[in-house]
Design a protein around this motif. Structure first.
Motif, PDB file in Angstrom:
ATOM      1  N   ILE A  48      -5.435  -8.473  -0.885  1.00 13.83           N
ATOM      2  CA  ILE A  48      -5.394  -7.281  -1.735  1.00 13.83           C
ATOM      3  C   ILE A  48      -4.165  -6.492  -1.309  1.00 13.83           C
ATOM      4  O   ILE A  48      -4.173  -5.802  -0.285  1.00 13.83           O
ATOM      5  CB  ILE A  48      -6.676  -6.445  -1.587  1.00 13.83           C
ATOM      6  N   ASP A  49      -3.104  -6.624  -2.073  1.00 17.23           N
ATOM      7  CA  ASP A  49      -1.803  -6.049  -1.722  1.00 17.23           C
ATOM      8  C   ASP A  49      -1.641  -4.722  -2.453  1.00 17.23           C
ATOM      9  O   ASP A  49      -1.171  -4.674  -3.595  1.00 17.23           O
ATOM     10  CB  ASP A  49      -0.694  -7.034  -2.100  1.00 17.23           C
ATOM     11  N   PHE A  50      -2.017  -3.628  -1.787  1.00 15.77           N
ATOM     12  CA  PHE A  50      -1.914  -2.312  -2.411  1.00 15.77           C
ATOM     13  C   PHE A  50      -0.469  -1.877  -2.648  1.00 15.77           C
ATOM     14  O   PHE A  50      -0.156  -1.335  -3.711  1.00 15.77           O
ATOM     15  CB  PHE A  50      -2.653  -1.268  -1.570  1.00 15.77           C
ATOM     16  N   PRO A  51       0.456  -2.061  -1.684  1.00 13.73           N
ATOM     17  CA  PRO A  51       1.841  -1.633  -1.946  1.00 13.73           C
ATOM     18  C   PRO A  51       2.448  -2.304  -3.172  1.00 13.73           C
ATOM     19  O   PRO A  51       3.160  -1.659  -3.949  1.00 13.73           O
ATOM     20  CB  PRO A  51       2.575  -2.028  -0.655  1.00 13.73           C
ATOM     21  N   ALA A  52       2.193  -3.586  -3.353  1.00 10.47           N
ATOM     22  CA  ALA A  52       2.734  -4.295  -4.520  1.00 10.47           C
ATOM     23  C   ALA A  52       1.794  -4.246  -5.714  1.00 10.47           C
ATOM     24  O   ALA A  52       2.137  -4.765  -6.783  1.00 10.47           O
ATOM     25  CB  ALA A  52       3.023  -5.748  -4.158  1.00 10.47           C
ATOM     26  N   ARG A  53       0.622  -3.650  -5.524  1.00 16.58           N
ATOM     27  CA  ARG A  53      -0.377  -3.546  -6.594  1.00 16.58           C
ATOM     28  C   ARG A  53      -0.695  -4.921  -7.185  1.00 16.58           C
ATOM     29  O   ARG A  53      -0.588  -5.164  -8.377  1.00 16.58           O
ATOM     30  CB  ARG A  53       0.094  -2.578  -7.679  1.00 16.58           C
ATOM     31  N   ARG A  54      -1.096  -5.808  -6.285  1.00 17.75           N
ATOM     32  CA  ARG A  54      -1.466  -7.163  -6.678  1.00 17.75           C
ATOM     33  C   ARG A  54      -2.763  -7.548  -5.965  1.00 17.75           C
ATOM     34  O   ARG A  54      -3.048  -7.084  -4.865  1.00 17.75           O
ATOM     35  CB  ARG A  54      -0.389  -8.185  -6.291  1.00 17.75           C
ATOM     36  N   PHE A  55      -3.512  -8.417  -6.614  1.00 14.78           N
ATOM     37  CA  PHE A  55      -4.678  -9.029  -5.990  1.00 14.78           C
ATOM     38  C   PHE A  55      -4.520 -10.534  -6.107  1.00 14.78           C
ATOM     39  O   PHE A  55      -4.410 -11.081  -7.209  1.00 14.78           O
ATOM     40  CB  PHE A  55      -5.973  -8.579  -6.668  1.00 14.78           C
ATOM     41  N   TRP A 107      -2.727  -8.399 -11.817  1.00 12.35           N
ATOM     42  CA  TRP A 107      -1.929  -7.183 -11.824  1.00 12.35           C
ATOM     43  C   TRP A 107      -2.818  -5.999 -12.201  1.00 12.35           C
ATOM     44  O   TRP A 107      -3.943  -6.184 -12.685  1.00 12.35           O
ATOM     45  CB  TRP A 107      -0.777  -7.321 -12.816  1.00 12.35           C
ATOM     46  N   PRO A 108      -2.325  -4.758 -11.994  1.00 11.47           N
ATOM     47  CA  PRO A 108      -3.169  -3.591 -12.312  1.00 11.47           C
ATOM     48  C   PRO A 108      -3.646  -3.567 -13.758  1.00 11.47           C
ATOM     49  O   PRO A 108      -4.792  -3.193 -14.032  1.00 11.47           O
ATOM     50  CB  PRO A 108      -2.252  -2.405 -11.996  1.00 11.47           C
ATOM     51  N   GLN A 109      -2.775  -3.946 -14.708  1.00 10.15           N
ATOM     52  CA  GLN A 109      -3.183  -3.913 -16.114  1.00 10.15           C
ATOM     53  C   GLN A 109      -4.181  -5.012 -16.457  1.00 10.15           C
ATOM     54  O   GLN A 109      -4.737  -5.028 -17.555  1.00 10.15           O
ATOM     55  CB  GLN A 109      -1.964  -4.027 -17.031  1.00 10.15           C
ATOM     56  N   PHE A 146      -6.896  -5.487 -14.522  1.00  8.59           N
ATOM     57  CA  PHE A 146      -8.040  -5.180 -13.665  1.00  8.59           C
ATOM     58  C   PHE A 146      -9.369  -5.434 -14.368  1.00  8.59           C
ATOM     59  O   PHE A 146     -10.400  -5.558 -13.710  1.00  8.59           O
ATOM     60  CB  PHE A 146      -7.975  -3.714 -13.209  1.00  8.59           C
TER      61      PHE A 146
END
Length: 214
Positions: free
Chosen positions: A77-84, A92-94, A96
Motif C-alpha cells: 500500500i504505497d501512500f506517497p505514490a497513491r497506489r495499491f 489507482w485512487p480513481q 478505489f
C-alpha cells in the motif's frame, strides 16, 4: 375413622439483608487453565495457525517483478505514490471502487460463513483464535501444561517462578511487537524498513505505529 394430621411445612430461613451499597459489583478474577488437547482437529488447527500466521508475517517479503520503475513488493500500500499493489494488480485512487467492492464481498463472505459454519470460522480462522492459540502455546512451552501452571501459580514466589513469568511475558510482548510491525511492513518496502528499524533509522511514524498496534 381417623383424620390424618395436617402436614406442616418448615419455614425457610429468611435471607440476610444485604445493603445494596455493600453488594459487590464485580466478581473476583478467576484464572483459567486450559488443558492441552490432541487429535485430528487439533492438528488441523496447528496447520491453519502456521499457514495463516506465515502469510501475515512473511507476505510483505514476497517479491514481484513489475519492471524497473515500479516497486517489487508483491503486496504494498504505497501512500506517497497513491497506489495499491497486489501481485499483478495495480489500483489507482480513481479505481478505489474495486477495493470497496472487494471489501464488501469479503464482508458478505464473512457474514455467510458465520451463518453457515460459524464454529469453523471462530474455531480455526478467526484472528483472535489464531493469536490466542499462539500465546497459549508459548505459555505451555515455558510453564508446562494445566497442572504445572496451577501448581506454579499456587506456589510462593521464587527466582525460578519469576524467571519463567518474565520470559513468558517477554515472548508475548515480542509476538505483539512483531504483529504490529508486520502490519506496518505492508506500507513500505519490507526489507528496507526492517533494516531501518533495527538500526534506529526509521521514521518516528513507523515506531509510533508499531507501538500503538502492539
Amino acid at each position: 375413622m381417623t383424620v390424618p394430621a395436617a402436614k406442616t411445612h418448615a419455614t425457610p430461613p429468611a435471607a440476610p439483608d444485604i445493603d445494596a451499597d455493600d453488594a459487590p459489583l464485580y466478581a473476583a478474577r478467576r484464572a483459567i487453565y486450559p488443558q492441552s488437547v490432541h487429535g485430528t482437529f487439533r492438528r488441523i488447527k496447528w496447520i491453519v495457525l502456521i499457514v495463516t500466521l506465515g502469510i501475515y508475517y512473511f507476505l510483505p517479503f514476497v517479491r514481484w517483478d513489475r519492471g524497473p520503475d515500479a516497486p517489487n513488493q508483491a503486496v504494498l500500500i504505497d501512500f506517497p505514490a497513491r497506489r495499491f499493489y497486489f501481485f499483478f494488480i495495480e489500483i489507482w485512487p480513481q479505481e478505489f471502487y474495486y477495493v470497496a467492492g472487494l471489501l464488501i464481498l469479503a464482508a458478505l463472505i464473512l457474514f455467510l460463513m458465520n451463518a453457515v459454519a460459524g464454529r469453523v470460522w471462530c474455531g480455526y480462522l478467526c484472528p483472535q483464535t489464531v493469536w490466542t492459540d499462539l500465546f497459549m502455546a508459548v505459555e505451555r512451552l515455558i510453564e508446562g501444561d494445566r497442572r504445572e501452571r496451577i501448581a506454579a501459580d499456587n506456589a510462593p514466589w521464587t527466582i525460578d517462578k519469576f524467571a519463567h513469568k518474565t520470559l513468558k511475558h517477554t515472548l508475548w510482548l515480542l509476538i505483539a511487537w512483531w504483529t504490529g510491525g508486520a502490519w506496518v511492513l505492508y506500507f513500505d518496502d519490507a526489507p528496507t524498513l526492517v533494516r531501518e528499524l533495527a538500526t534506529f533509522q526509521a521514521s518516528a511514524t513507523a515506531y509510533t505505529s508499531i507501538a500503538v498496534l502492539t
